[in-house]
Scaffold this motif. Structure first.
Motif, mmCIF file in Angstrom:
data_model
loop_
_atom_site.group_PDB
_atom_site.id
_atom_site.type_symbol
_atom_site.label_atom_id
_atom_site.label_comp_id
_atom_site.label_asym_id
_atom_site.label_seq_id
_atom_site.Cartn_x
_atom_site.Cartn_y
_atom_site.Cartn_z
ATOM 1 N N LYS A 1 0.861 -1.184 0.000
ATOM 2 C CA LYS A 1 0.000 0.000 0.000
ATOM 3 C C LYS A 1 0.895 1.230 0.000
ATOM 4 C CE LYS A 1 -4.157 -0.712 2.089
ATOM 5 N NZ LYS A 1 -5.071 -0.814 3.219
ATOM 6 N N ASN B 1 -7.664 3.932 -4.094
ATOM 7 C CA ASN B 1 -8.569 4.361 -3.026
ATOM 8 C C ASN B 1 -9.539 5.406 -3.579
ATOM 9 O OD1 ASN B 1 -9.838 5.156 -0.706
ATOM 10 N ND2 ASN B 1 -7.956 5.628 0.418
ATOM 11 N N ALA C 1 -12.227 6.494 -2.410
ATOM 12 C CA ALA C 1 -12.774 7.399 -1.392
ATOM 13 C C ALA C 1 -12.026 8.733 -1.356
ATOM 14 C CB ALA C 1 -12.740 6.734 -0.022
ATOM 15 N N ILE D 1 -9.607 13.326 3.350
ATOM 16 C CA ILE D 1 -9.320 12.113 4.120
ATOM 17 C C ILE D 1 -7.814 11.981 4.321
ATOM 18 C CG2 ILE D 1 -9.372 9.576 4.065
ATOM 19 C CD1 ILE D 1 -12.057 9.825 2.511
ATOM 20 N N ASP E 1 -6.114 11.429 7.903
ATOM 21 C CA ASP E 1 -5.628 10.083 8.223
ATOM 22 C C ASP E 1 -4.660 9.594 7.135
ATOM 23 O OD1 ASP E 1 -5.328 7.626 9.452
ATOM 24 O OD2 ASP E 1 -7.301 6.871 8.867
ATOM 25 N N GLY F 1 -3.796 5.819 7.270
ATOM 26 C CA GLY F 1 -4.894 4.864 7.373
ATOM 27 C C GLY F 1 -5.801 4.963 6.171
ATOM 28 N N ASP F 2 -6.963 5.575 6.368
ATOM 29 C CA ASP F 2 -7.951 5.698 5.290
ATOM 30 C C ASP F 2 -7.467 6.566 4.137
ATOM 31 O OD1 ASP F 2 -9.716 4.077 6.677
ATOM 32 O OD2 ASP F 2 -10.816 5.762 7.567
ATOM 33 N N GLY F 3 -6.388 7.310 4.324
ATOM 34 C CA GLY F 3 -5.866 8.192 3.286
ATOM 35 C C GLY F 3 -4.842 7.551 2.351
ATOM 36 N N TRP F 4 -4.737 6.223 2.359
ATOM 37 C CA TRP F 4 -3.818 5.551 1.421
ATOM 38 C C TRP F 4 -4.217 5.873 -0.017
ATOM 39 C CZ3 TRP F 4 -5.531 1.613 -1.935
ATOM 40 C CH2 TRP F 4 -6.832 1.143 -1.697
#
Length: 128
Positions: free
Chosen positions: A26, A82, A84, A91, A95, A98-101
């Motif tokens: 990742k 990602n 998102a 994001i 983060d 984390g969620d910001g990969w």
């Protein structure tokens, strides 16, 4: 002071990599990078299935201050992006580890990960 997780590896251009259990890697940008950029407003990611060489410019992140190319720290095939963060770039600000990969790569050469900086090396790099 920027957060620098001990379990990740880092590039000089402020990307991080995390080796996943399935062998994928990742990729994201560091807390230091997102702090320098400021509020993020746009992200363009590589296409799934794209083959990247280590150091290739493969993505773009724009903030209210600047646009920045993202360089892949490892070679391989993009196996996930990602979505998102495309819809909500903030994001990454909230983060980054984390969620910001950004995307995942099927690694071509494990040695490339070992050649990246550890947390202590990256901490020294951003102090310079």
């Amino acid at each position: 002071m920027s957060e620098i997780p001990k379990d990740l590896r880092f590039s000089e251009s402020h990307e991080w990599v995390s080796q996943e259990e399935d062998g994928a890697v990742k990729v994201g940008i560091t807390d230091h990078a997102q702090e320098q950029l400021g509020d993020l407003v746009f992200v363009e990611l590589p296409e799934e299935g794209a083959t990247l060489g280590q150091g290739d410019a493969c993505a773009v992140i724009e903030s209210v201050k600047a646009a920045s190319d993202i360089y892949t720290p490892v070679s391989g095939e993009v196996i996930a992006v990602n979505q998102a963060i495309v819809d909500s770039p903030e994001i990454i600000n909230n983060d980054p580890y984390g969620d910001g990969w950004l995307f995942s790569v099927r690694l071509e050469d494990d040695a490339e990960v070992e050649g990246l900086m550890d947390a202590d090396g990256y901490g020294a790099h951003i102090e310079d």
